[in-house]
Design an enzyme around this catalytic site. Structure first.
Site, PDB file in Angstrom:
ATOM      1  N   HIS A  39     -18.370  16.291  13.688  1.00 39.97           N
ATOM      2  CA  HIS A  39     -19.345  16.553  14.806  1.00 39.97           C
ATOM      3  C   HIS A  39     -18.345  16.836  16.169  1.00 39.97           C
ATOM      4  CE1 HIS A  39     -22.702  15.477  12.704  1.00 39.97           C
ATOM      5  NE2 HIS A  39     -22.400  14.563  12.239  1.00 39.97           N
ATOM      6  N   CYS A  64     -20.915  20.982  17.724  1.00 43.01           N
ATOM      7  CA  CYS A  64     -21.613  21.171  18.671  1.00 43.01           C
ATOM      8  C   CYS A  64     -20.106  21.038  19.732  1.00 43.01           C
ATOM      9  CB  CYS A  64     -21.863  19.661  18.749  1.00 43.01           C
ATOM     10  SG  CYS A  64     -23.094  19.156  17.833  1.00 43.01           S
TER      11      CYS A  64
END
Lengths: 499, 343
Positions: B115, B157
């Site tokens: 992440h 991301c």
């Protein structure tokens, strides 16, 4: 990378046998001369070589030695009469008509630190020949550039520039026997005896350069990653040159290496092909079988294929017992070891004759060659390491330097300065040892685990953390300060009012 | 490197293991791979198929398999360990398999997944690594010539923010999404109950399946993998620090391992009649001292020791100044007469 200015001094003696003195000498013998040459690597790195030559004529003992029948005997007889410090060279010039050197050979390079040159053609030709020989026996611009390869801009280096093993404090050598077909071959190799008889003398000679440790192993059912092609004409199997790079990787996964040491590992593999793929030959680029049946990979090691002779009668009980001829195998492995270190005798002019070093593995001047290259490489590495350490500490202000890191840095600086001084005085061994010490200290300082900087605070994070903490606390203080200032001003005004 | 843990981050572990498999298939041995995983998927109590990690909902390939060698597992996957591996500042007791023993001829491939956000990557829910730290670590590697060329692939991301700050030469970077975009996962598996892979890595792996050790495909093809139509996010890449043209860079330069090989044409001539040197172990047993039980640590003494008094340091200047300011302001505001009530 910090600026490196190194002067490499080679003390040399040029000894003229009677009848070999050229007519156009500038001064009568004996005299001294100095020749300097600059090898500039890049803008901030320059290496100057300085050959301090002493020209003199032979002594009576040397003349007696030069009266030997062959060059080899002369070399052996001259050895006790020479200056044997590491890094020094002695050149003996013999008359043009001398029979010591065979026909067509003008230079004979011995096993130690001397060479015999044939006079002729005047001083200029002699000096050209001298220069060639001394460069061969000490260092050339290419070997210095290769040692400093990480400072040379990429375009200038050839594709083969980074082939030699990097200078390291030690190397681990592993001999492995690969037997993919134990059902057909029971292979016995006396590796311990071979190491004692053949490898140990070479490693003893190289012990000045680094520490070596040797291990060996036998791997069963280890196959090459490539299937060899059957060639009907020679009724043998062939491995072509372009499939060789793919051979190493599948095997490497099975080769162990010592978990404890961090030294580079040199693997030497002996592959005994399966009965169904025997005999197996390696082809070079032109399609001819390679005489040694071996290949090597720079900075990794070498592989040799050992073919088992087919038994005379077809009905023979398997498994066949194979006794490996260790001398033949070690000849190839030790040659590969030399090539891995960069000691090649390929590019020697045809008029030169180089004496074979025999069981010692390498001649004294080849050892010097390694020491020059490694000393220069070490000095360059130390300079880069210390400069980058200083830059790191400038950039990241909040790293704490422990005392022992600081003392390692001081020791490294002192050692590298002493190495450069010793090189400029011509003491190769002392310079090399100082440079090794410098590298050890600087690597220890640079890679010290305490020098890890993890605290990167961008400015906006600093505001985000400190403002919520201090602003509420600061409000009553600031307001009270404002109140004090107001009261003091009022009190100052009051006395004037009362008056 | 897989920087996530917990069951719902199954896809990150599957990503990393799939790339690990491809790289091994193309020839890189375990001794040259440093794998950092939280490794809590295969034996997770929530895994309906224990001891497996799948990357595709058809469950064709168990990427966990039998010969996965995880070098840093579970809580060892920290920013500190990652930076230590990169820069080489490792405590001397670390074994070879946990070190990056590269030199100036090594091409390094770094694949990170997890992440991330704008400028940072989250490590195991407790810490972050910023793009500046990563760029500094690469610079430290360059200073010591610990790599020849470096390929950095990140699947998180806003992945492109992680390579914005690189400034060392010879680095090529690929990311699965631009700043402000999220990388999406590929497909959920209803049997296992989580998403199995991320889109970008899935298409990269499809691309890698076509590559074999002798293939000549170059980097430009890798840049085309996963266009916006398939990936929803826009993959990005950065080649300005790289000296060679990506057209000339083979995929196998980073994902596989093709060595330079030379035929040995020289031999050394050895004199075979060399007498054996003395062997190291003489025939007779040397009389050795009888072994004694070595002095152990005096545990009883240590347990009953009083805790060492820590040296008392007087409070520093800042704290003293702050307190002095507060006290002075208090008494100035409210009058000196309160002092006698305090003391």
């Amino acid at each position: 990378a910090g600026p490196v200015q190194v002067q490499l001094v080679v003390p040399m003696a040029v000894v003229f046998a009677p009848g070999s003195v050229p007519g156009d000498l500038p001064r009568p013998l004996p005299f001294r001369d100095v020749q300097e040459m600059e090898i500039s690597v890049n803008l901030r790195t320059s290496v100057t070589s300085r050959y301090e030559m002493r020209y003199r004529s032979t002594t009576a003992q040397e003349e007696a030695a030069l009266a030997a029948a062959t060059a080899r005997e002369a070399d052996a007889a001259l050895y006790p009469l020479q200056d044997t410090t590491l890094g020094s060279l002695t050149m003996y010039v013999v008359p043009e008509t001398s029979s010591l050197l065979p026909q067509g050979i003008n230079v004979y390079v011995g096993k130690h630190r001397s060479a015999l040159l044939r006079a002729g053609g005047g001083l200029a030709a002699l000096q050209a020949r001298l220069r060639e020989v001394t460069q061969l026996m000490s260092f050339t611009a290419t070997s210095i550039a290769a040692a400093l390869s990480d400072r040379v801009p990429d375009g200038q280096l050839g594709p083969d520039a980074r082939r030699n093993l990097k200078s390291s404090l030690g190397y681990e050598i592993t001999f492995s026997l690969l037997n993919p077909d134990p059902k057909s071959h029971t292979v016995d190799w006396d590796i311990e005896g071979a190491v004692n008889r053949f490898v140990k003398p070479v490693l003893d000679k190289l012990s000045l350069v680094a520490n070596f440790s040797v291990d060996s192993q036998i791997l069963y059912y280890a196959v090459l990653g490539v299937t060899p092609r059957y060639d009907k004409e020679s009724s043998s199997f062939l491995l072509s040159a372009h499939s060789l790079p793919h051979v190493i990787n599948p095997v490497e996964a099975r080769l162990g290496s010592s978990a404890a040491s961090l030294y580079p590992v040199l693997n030497f593999l002996l592959y005994v092909p399966e009965r169904s793929h025997s005999p197996l030959y390696i082809q070079d680029k032109d399609g001819a079988p390679v005489s040694t049946n071996a290949f090597h990979s720079p900075r990794w090691g070498g592989i040799m294929v050992y073919n088992v002779e087919a038994p005379a009668s077809p009905q023979v009980s398997l498994p066949l017992h194979v006794d490996v001829d260790m001398a033949r195998v070690m000849e190839v492995f030790l040659a590969q070891l030399r090539l891995l270190f960069g000691l090649s005798r390929e590019e020697v002019p045809p008029e030169f004759l180089l004496e074979s070093p025999g069981n010692e593995g390498l001649a004294d001047w080849e050892l010097d060659h390694l020491l020059w290259a490694h000393a220069v490489e070490n000095i360059a590495t130390v300079s880069t390491t210390l400069t980058s350490l200083a830059q790191l500490l400038d950039k990241i202000g909040n790293i704490v330097i422990k005392d022992d890191v600081a003392s390692e840095v001081y020791r490294a600086v002192a050692s590298v300065q002493s190495a450069v001084t010793e090189l400029s005085l011509g003491h190769l061994l002392a310079a090399f040892q100082a440079s090794k010490e410098a590298v050890t200290c600087s690597e220890r300082a640079f890679f010290d685990p305490s020098l890890l900087h993890l605290l990167y605070f961008p400015d906006d994070q600093k505001f985000a953390i400190y403002i919520p903490l201090f602003l509420p606390m600061a409000v009553p203080i600031l307001l009270s300060l404002a109140k004090i200032v107001r009261e003091t001003r009022l009190r100052k005004k009051e006395p004037t009012k009362m008056d | 490197v897989c920087t996530s843990r917990f069951w719902f981050n199954y896809r990150h572990v599957a990503n990393t293991l799939s790339v690990y498999r491809s790289v091994k298939r193309l020839g890189i041995p375990d001794s040259h791979i440093v794998l950092m995983l939280a490794d809590d998927m295969a034996c997770n109590p929530r895994n309906p198929k224990p001891a497996t990690v799948f990357s595709h909902k058809n469950m064709e390939l168990n990427v966990y398999g039998d010969d996965v060698e995880v070098d840093y597992r579970s809580y060892e996957v920290t920013v500190e360990n990652f930076l230590r591996v990169l820069t080489g500042r490792i405590p001397p007791s670390t074994p070879r398999s946990k070190r990056l023993l590269s030199d100036d001829r090594s091409n390094i491939l770094i694949y990170m997944t997890g992440h991330g956000g704008n400028g940072f990557l989250k490590f195991q829910d407790s810490e972050e690594i910023t793009n500046v730290e990563l760029a500094d670590a690469f610079e430290q590697m360059w200073q010591k010539r610990r790599y020849n060329e470096l390929l950095f692939i990140i699947d998180t991301c806003q992945g492109a923010s992680m390579y914005e700050r690189f400034y060392s030469p010879n680095i090529m970077a690929l990311a699965s999404s631009q700043v402000g975009e999220d990388s999406l996962s590929h497909q959920p598996d209803l049997g296992i109950g989580v998403h199995l892979m991320d889109r970008y890595t899935f298409y990269v792996l499809e691309f890698l399946e076509e590559i074999h050790p002798a293939s000549q495909t170059n980097m430009n093809d890798l840049f085309q993998v996963c266009p916006k139509s398939l990936c929803v996010s826009t993959p990005g890449h950065r080649t300005d620090l790289f000296q060679r043209d990506p057209q000339n860079v083979l995929i196998t330069d980073f994902f596989g391992s093709v060595r330079k090989v030379e035929i040995t044409t020289e031999t050394l001539s050895l004199d075979r009649d060399v007498p054996g040197l003395e062997s190291k172990f003489p025939e007779e047993e040397l009389a050795t001292e009888p072994l004694k039980y070595a002095e152990q640590l005096p545990v009883a003494q240590i347990i009953h020791q009083k805790p060492k008094q820590k040296d008392w340091h007087p409070p520093g200047g800042f704290i003293l100044g702050l307190w002095a300011l507060i006290i002075m302001v208090f008494f100035k505001t409210y009058g000196i007469k309160h002092m006698k009530h305090v003391f």
